[in-house]
Motif scaffolding. Structure first.
Motif, short mmCIF file in Angstrom:
data_model
loop_
_atom_site.label_atom_id
_atom_site.label_comp_id
_atom_site.label_asym_id
_atom_site.label_seq_id
_atom_site.Cartn_x
_atom_site.Cartn_y
_atom_site.Cartn_z
N ALA A 92 3.28 -10.16 4.67
CA ALA A 92 4.63 -9.70 5.13
C ALA A 92 5.53 -8.89 4.02
CB ALA A 92 5.51 -11.08 5.48
N THR A 93 5.11 -9.03 2.60
CA THR A 93 6.08 -8.40 1.78
C THR A 93 5.12 -7.49 0.79
OG1 THR A 93 5.07 -10.18 0.02
CG2 THR A 93 7.01 -10.68 1.56
N MET A 94 3.82 -7.19 1.28
CA MET A 94 2.93 -6.30 0.41
C MET A 94 3.36 -4.83 0.40
SD MET A 94 -0.88 -7.01 2.05
CE MET A 94 -1.22 -6.34 3.63
N ARG A 95 4.45 -4.47 1.56
CA ARG A 95 4.36 -2.97 1.52
C ARG A 95 5.69 -2.48 0.57
NH1 ARG A 95 2.65 0.08 6.22
NH2 ARG A 95 1.41 -1.19 7.72
N THR A 96 6.26 -3.47 0.13
CA THR A 96 7.51 -3.24 -0.67
C THR A 96 7.28 -3.48 -2.09
OG1 THR A 96 8.65 -5.17 -0.37
CG2 THR A 96 8.92 -3.25 1.28
N ALA A 97 7.75 -2.79 -3.08
CA ALA A 97 7.85 -3.35 -4.56
C ALA A 97 8.39 -4.61 -4.76
CB ALA A 97 8.52 -2.05 -5.33
N ALA A 98 9.45 -4.75 -3.79
CA ALA A 98 10.01 -6.15 -4.35
C ALA A 98 9.06 -7.21 -4.04
CB ALA A 98 11.31 -6.25 -3.33
N GLY A 99 7.97 -7.16 -3.30
CA GLY A 99 7.08 -8.23 -3.08
C GLY A 99 6.19 -8.57 -4.22
N TYR A 100 6.48 -7.92 -5.20
CA TYR A 100 5.46 -8.11 -6.55
C TYR A 100 6.28 -8.54 -7.77
CZ TYR A 100 2.22 -5.52 -3.22
OH TYR A 100 1.61 -5.24 -2.26
N ASN A 101 5.63 -9.03 -8.61
CA ASN A 101 6.19 -9.83 -9.83
C ASN A 101 5.68 -8.95 -11.14
OD1 ASN A 101 6.06 -12.51 -8.03
ND2 ASN A 101 7.92 -12.03 -8.64
N TYR A 102 4.38 -8.38 -10.67
CA TYR A 102 3.51 -8.03 -12.07
C TYR A 102 3.01 -6.65 -11.80
CZ TYR A 102 3.71 -13.05 -12.70
OH TYR A 102 4.04 -14.45 -12.90
N TRP A 103 3.10 -5.85 -12.69
CA TRP A 103 2.60 -4.52 -12.63
C TRP A 103 1.90 -4.05 -13.74
CZ3 TRP A 103 4.39 -1.80 -8.51
CH2 TRP A 103 5.55 -2.23 -7.72
N GLY A 104 0.92 -3.26 -13.37
CA GLY A 104 0.17 -2.38 -14.44
C GLY A 104 0.80 -1.40 -15.30
N GLN A 105 0.33 -0.93 -16.21
CA GLN A 105 0.65 0.19 -16.83
C GLN A 105 0.74 1.37 -16.33
OE1 GLN A 105 -2.01 -1.07 -17.51
NE2 GLN A 105 -3.42 0.97 -17.74
N GLY A 106 0.04 1.57 -15.53
CA GLY A 106 0.07 2.73 -14.66
C GLY A 106 -1.27 3.62 -15.17
N THR A 107 -1.96 4.53 -14.31
CA THR A 107 -2.78 5.42 -14.69
C THR A 107 -2.71 6.92 -14.04
OG1 THR A 107 -5.33 5.81 -14.61
CG2 THR A 107 -4.55 4.86 -12.64
N GLN A 108 -2.80 7.89 -14.72
CA GLN A 108 -2.48 9.01 -14.08
C GLN A 108 -3.48 9.73 -13.45
OE1 GLN A 108 0.64 10.57 -14.50
NE2 GLN A 108 -0.02 12.39 -13.30
N VAL A 109 -2.92 10.46 -12.14
CA VAL A 109 -3.90 11.19 -11.34
C VAL A 109 -3.25 12.46 -11.15
CG1 VAL A 109 -4.86 11.62 -8.96
CG2 VAL A 109 -4.83 9.09 -10.23
N THR A 110 -3.83 13.63 -11.50
CA THR A 110 -3.42 15.05 -11.30
C THR A 110 -4.37 15.72 -10.55
OG1 THR A 110 -2.28 14.66 -13.66
CG2 THR A 110 -2.63 16.96 -12.63
N VAL A 111 -3.90 16.36 -9.63
CA VAL A 111 -4.72 17.26 -8.68
C VAL A 111 -4.35 18.61 -8.76
CG1 VAL A 111 -5.51 17.49 -6.31
CG2 VAL A 111 -5.00 14.98 -7.05
N SER A 112 -5.20 19.22 -9.15
CA SER A 112 -4.80 20.85 -9.27
C SER A 112 -5.22 21.45 -8.00
CB SER A 112 -5.39 21.63 -10.32
OG SER A 112 -6.84 21.49 -10.39
N SER A 113 -4.55 22.46 -7.70
CA SER A 113 -4.83 23.31 -6.28
C SER A 113 -5.60 24.38 -6.67
CB SER A 113 -3.43 24.00 -5.90
OG SER A 113 -2.78 24.85 -6.94
#
Length: 126
Positions: free
Chosen positions: A105-126
């Motif tokens: 019920a909550t997993m579509r929104t950021a508010a439904g989460y307490n813990y986050w990773g540091q992120g990984t960058q994805v770059t797509v060139s045209s």
């Protein structure tokens, strides 16, 4: 505490594929909680990409439907995001997340989460 470690990002060309991974660990981890992927491009708000419950129920954003697939290995507390047919507009930092009580019920929104990773960058060139 919960640690989320993402990997698999990179620089690719339009039409290429990438597979992101996110491994969760820590004494406070709720192993049956939903886990999700979000992304944030420069100057834009963080947006939902996909999420999955421990039972395998998955949802994706309309913008990635048919191109991205989320999956999960409960034994490894790891989720994956298979990204095919990448477009330049998919360029963003991708974050995985989980929560103490994240669920279908909550997993579509950021508010439904307490813990986050540091992120990984994805770059797509045209």
């Amino acid at each position: 505490q919960v640690q989320l470690v993402e990997s698999g990002g990179g620089l690719v060309q339009a039409g290429d594929s990438l597979r992101l991974s996110c491994a969760a660990s820590g004494p406070s981890l709720t192993t049956n909680a939903a886990m999700g992927w979000f992304r944030q491009a420069p100057g834009k708000e963080r947006e939902f990409v996909a999420a999955i419950t421990s039972g395998g129920n998955a949802v994706q954003a309309d913008s990635v439907e048919g191109r991205f697939t989320i999956s999960r290995n409960n034994a490894k507390n790891t989720i994956y995001l298979q990204m095919n047919s990448l477009k330049p507009e998919d360029t963003a930092a991708y974050y995985c997340a989980t929560g103490r009580r994240s669920n279908i019920a909550t997993m579509r929104t950021a508010a439904g989460y307490n813990y986050w990773g540091q992120g990984t960058q994805v770059t797509v060139s045209s």
